[in-house]
Scaffold this motif. Sequence first.
Motif, PDB file in Angstrom:
ATOM      1  N   TYR A  71       0.814  -1.218   0.000  1.00  0.00           N
ATOM      2  CA  TYR A  71       0.000   0.000   0.000  1.00  0.00           C
ATOM      3  C   TYR A  71       0.846   1.265   0.000  1.00  0.00           C
ATOM      4  O   TYR A  71       0.420   2.307  -0.497  1.00  0.00           O
ATOM      5  CB  TYR A  71      -0.960  -0.010   1.190  1.00  0.00           C
ATOM      6  N   GLY A  72       2.053   1.182   0.553  1.00  0.00           N
ATOM      7  CA  GLY A  72       2.907   2.361   0.629  1.00  0.00           C
ATOM      8  C   GLY A  72       3.439   2.830  -0.708  1.00  0.00           C
ATOM      9  O   GLY A  72       4.038   3.903  -0.789  1.00  0.00           O
ATOM     10  N   THR A  73       3.222   2.046  -1.760  1.00  0.00           N
ATOM     11  CA  THR A  73       3.714   2.433  -3.083  1.00  0.00           C
ATOM     12  C   THR A  73       2.585   2.880  -4.006  1.00  0.00           C
ATOM     13  O   THR A  73       2.817   3.167  -5.183  1.00  0.00           O
ATOM     14  CB  THR A  73       4.460   1.258  -3.745  1.00  0.00           C
ATOM     15  N   ILE A  74       1.367   2.922  -3.501  1.00  0.00           N
ATOM     16  CA  ILE A  74       0.226   3.377  -4.302  1.00  0.00           C
ATOM     17  C   ILE A  74       0.203   4.903  -4.333  1.00  0.00           C
ATOM     18  O   ILE A  74       0.305   5.567  -3.299  1.00  0.00           O
ATOM     19  CB  ILE A  74      -1.092   2.857  -3.719  1.00  0.00           C
ATOM     20  N   MET A  75       0.068   5.487  -5.519  1.00  0.00           N
ATOM     21  CA  MET A  75       0.040   6.937  -5.639  1.00  0.00           C
ATOM     22  C   MET A  75      -1.293   7.489  -5.117  1.00  0.00           C
ATOM     23  O   MET A  75      -2.368   7.026  -5.520  1.00  0.00           O
ATOM     24  CB  MET A  75       0.225   7.370  -7.098  1.00  0.00           C
ATOM     25  N   VAL A  76      -1.223   8.460  -4.234  1.00  0.00           N
ATOM     26  CA  VAL A  76      -2.441   9.076  -3.700  1.00  0.00           C
ATOM     27  C   VAL A  76      -2.500  10.574  -3.989  1.00  0.00           C
ATOM     28  O   VAL A  76      -3.567  11.184  -3.845  1.00  0.00           O
ATOM     29  CB  VAL A  76      -2.565   8.828  -2.181  1.00  0.00           C
TER      30      VAL A  76
END
Length: 563
Positions: free
Chosen positions: A524-529
């Motif tokens: 999840y820490g690599t998903i662009m938000v």
Amino acid sequence: LGAAAGEVPGAGTDLPHTQSFGVDANFFALGGDSLLANRLVMRLCAEIPATVSVRDLFQHPTVAGMAALIDGTETGAPGTREAAPLRPAAGPRPARIPASYAQRSLWFLHRLGGQESTYHIPLAARLSGPLDIEALRAAVADVQNRHESLRTVFPDTDGEPCQHILEAPDAPFTVLPTDEDELPAALSAHARAPFDLLAEVPWRVVLFTLAPDTHVLLLVVHHIAADEHALRPLLGDLAAAYGARSAGHAPALPRLPLQYADFTLWQRGTLGSEDDPDSPLSAELAHWREALRGAPAELPLPTDHRLPEVPAHPGGTVTFALDATLGTRLAQLAAARGATTFMALHAAVACLLSRLGAGTDIAVGTVTAGRADPSLDNLVGFFAQTLVLRTDLSGGPGFAAVLDRVRAADIRAFAHEAPFDRVVEAVNPPRALGRHPLFQTMITMHGRQRTTLRLPGLDSAPLPLDRAMAKFTLLFEFAECGDGRIEGTLEYAADAFRQETAALLMRALERLVRGVLDEPERPYGTIMVLEAEEAGTLRVPGSAPVPATPSAPVPASSASNTM
């Protein structure tokens, strides 16, 4: 499967959009959620009888699975059934009826001052057509007489609140002439006007007359007397009573099996005293002491301003929606992992807050209906239970693994519903004025059926009302729509967040949901938000800016630490 197989299906008739289903159909894939799970378990316990838990239903989400568990074929002890738990019932009442645990907490907040309208539940509607004002006045009195909670005051008895039920108080109904220009200010003033809980009934109905066939009806009830689920019987009874009175006769509503005071006495008697180490309440509090051991006293949030240390905070709202495609995909991912849509949204919010600098120990709050027993369905009262949901996001897991962790954590929490004020006292976290204890972010899920203020014979259009005060620093409210869409409202403390920041937070949540649905195994820490121009604008003060471009994925072996 034994005798239990024929007894289980009848307890699942509350499932949405479902006429019939087979013994191998998954309860959660059919639309079951945590509220329905609680109701199903309570009904099973009452009708079979047997002792099963919400955790059992999550582990055995089919009729066949539950029947096997109840018959004992899962344990190798066929036919063994424990005694069912006691159900709420009316009984003898003492001279002094204590407030319920939930009421007691609100009463002390009320006495502190500064939060007078924070716990109001206001509803307003524009009514068009011939309105019988005297029939409406009589209907308000009928509803108040039917529900003791609406005619209960809370005097101070040696520093503690008690429930004093008034026999026949005047109906809290007022008619006020106004015009369209004055209406917004008048609505706001009457929605916010404080209640004197020690001496005044905890609800009011105000009718604003604009023209002979045009009115606006405002109903305000204090949270000490009602919760969200109480609005359905409250408004239903009001409509039924008005229909009867306008036809010239008294309403013929079915008798209520018990009143809120009966529930209060049953709850206290069932839980026992926390001074008794062998009581159910002591066991529940021991669970929460351990479950929340070492939890952060305050979750770092990406605020624009430090939250002031004041008793209450002005509120604001922004809205958003996940379209039908996204909402359906999220529900399907949840069901495939034995979870609910609420759990998937909880996981998404936890991942988002972590991405924005909140860390990996994420504690949020939620509310359960507290109405597992069918005898409470048609009762106006404050049954809602506040729970803390704590999730460990360490190890760089993918969203699917996060969802598994959230599912496990939520099931544990749902199995230990204890009065929240007693949990706070037992855990004893560091306190600060204006900061909610144990969590500052709340997540709720509303049902598919919307509660609206309607009267028979009249056209009714709901009127939105501004939220004057924020109950929490952040409150994520979600609602599933029948077409698969998920609508959301973010209530925020306006002295901590700007409206633009709150809106950006919801856009970031939608981006995260899209990303994790496309690649649920990706950390999840690599998903662009955030977009490039937004990077650095939405983050916990003092934390590193959120990168607009995702970093390289963490190897799968590093993301396999699931609970």
